[in-house]
Design a protein around this motif. Structure first.
Motif, mmCIF file in Angstrom:
data_model
loop_
_atom_site.group_PDB
_atom_site.id
_atom_site.type_symbol
_atom_site.label_atom_id
_atom_site.label_comp_id
_atom_site.label_asym_id
_atom_site.label_seq_id
_atom_site.Cartn_x
_atom_site.Cartn_y
_atom_site.Cartn_z
ATOM 1 N N ASP A 49 0.849 -1.193 0.000
ATOM 2 C CA ASP A 49 0.000 0.000 0.000
ATOM 3 C C ASP A 49 0.882 1.240 0.000
ATOM 4 O OD1 ASP A 49 -2.748 -0.534 -0.096
ATOM 5 O OD2 ASP A 49 -2.801 -1.139 2.002
ATOM 6 N N ALA A 51 -0.137 5.448 0.275
ATOM 7 C CA ALA A 51 -1.134 6.521 0.204
ATOM 8 C C ALA A 51 -0.610 7.636 -0.689
ATOM 9 C CB ALA A 51 -1.419 7.058 1.602
ATOM 10 N N PHE A 57 -3.932 6.271 5.358
ATOM 11 C CA PHE A 57 -4.990 5.331 5.714
ATOM 12 C C PHE A 57 -5.143 5.365 7.237
ATOM 13 C CE2 PHE A 57 -2.775 3.508 1.996
ATOM 14 C CZ PHE A 57 -3.818 3.467 1.082
ATOM 15 N N ARG A 100 -5.276 -5.365 4.991
ATOM 16 C CA ARG A 100 -3.990 -4.755 4.636
ATOM 17 C C ARG A 100 -3.170 -5.639 3.709
ATOM 18 N NH1 ARG A 100 -5.882 -0.711 6.070
ATOM 19 N NH2 ARG A 100 -5.291 -0.360 3.917
ATOM 20 N N LYS A 198 -14.860 -1.409 7.848
ATOM 21 C CA LYS A 198 -14.011 -1.441 6.658
ATOM 22 C C LYS A 198 -14.213 -2.732 5.877
ATOM 23 C CE LYS A 198 -10.292 1.592 8.250
ATOM 24 N NZ LYS A 198 -8.844 1.689 8.549
#
Length: 201
Positions: A49, A51, A57, A100, A198
């Protein structure tokens, strides 16, 4: 086991009062809040990941003193992982690890520094949060607010303990729960945890 929490965090001196009460045999203070995840990498260094610049996040994080909190963990494997947690390390809950897409050995770059994933624990063992960190790392990640206390107490003297806790927190209401009252031993126990929201969306 008795859970105690107040909205917005525990009042000053609340956990110290609980620790000093004769009805309490042992306790664990759990700090928490929102930490910002900037990027993550798998154990082999592969980016998972990242951002966009200026974004992050948000993660629901709890910070614990491992030796204290591990004693309130039912699952033996999770208990061992929590007891062994060191500063600079983190434990993902199962739901968070799924979201994640990262496992043991991965790195989470948070605003304030990086932590290495030392293990994955059950959602209940991680207080239904997304990430469990060592209490020594709480302040640098902005999650130092004392959110709730777990206590092993003398049930025969529960009324005295309740009265002392309620009086100390007044006028703020204190939420007191046992495992018979709630499935979630965490603050805001009647609210669906962020990690489950989520997963749904």
């Amino acid at each position: 086991i008795l859970l105690a929490w107040t909205s917005g965090g525990l009042p000053p001196g609340f956990s110290a009062l609980a620790a000093g009460r004769p009805e309490v045999e042992r306790l664990a203070v759990v700090r928490g809040g929102q930490a910002d995840l900037l990027a993550s990498r798998a154990a082999d260094g592969t980016s998972v990941d990242a951002a966009p610049s200026g974004w992050a996040f948000p993660l629901d994080v709890v910070a614990v003193a491992p030796a204290d909190y591990a004693g309130f963990t039912v699952d033996r494997g999770d208990r061992a992982l929590i007891a062994a947690l060191q500063p600079g390390q983190a434990l993902l809950t199962a739901a968070s690890a799924e979201l994640r897409r990262i496992g043991v050995g991965g790195t989470l770059e948070l605003r304030g520094g990086a932590v290495v994933v030392a293990g994955v624990v059950g959602d209940a063992s991680g207080a239904e949060s997304e990430l469990v960190i060592h209490v020594d790392d709480a302040e640098r990640f902005g999650v130092g607010t004392e959110r709730f206390v777990l206590m092993v107490h003398d049930p025969a003297r529960r009324a005295e303990l309740d009265r002392a806790l309620v009086d100390h927190a007044a006028p703020a209401p204190v939420h007191l729960r046992t495992p018979a009252d709630t499935a979630r031993l965490r603050h805001g126990d009647s609210v669906v945890p962020v990690v489950q929201v989520k997963r749904t969306f």
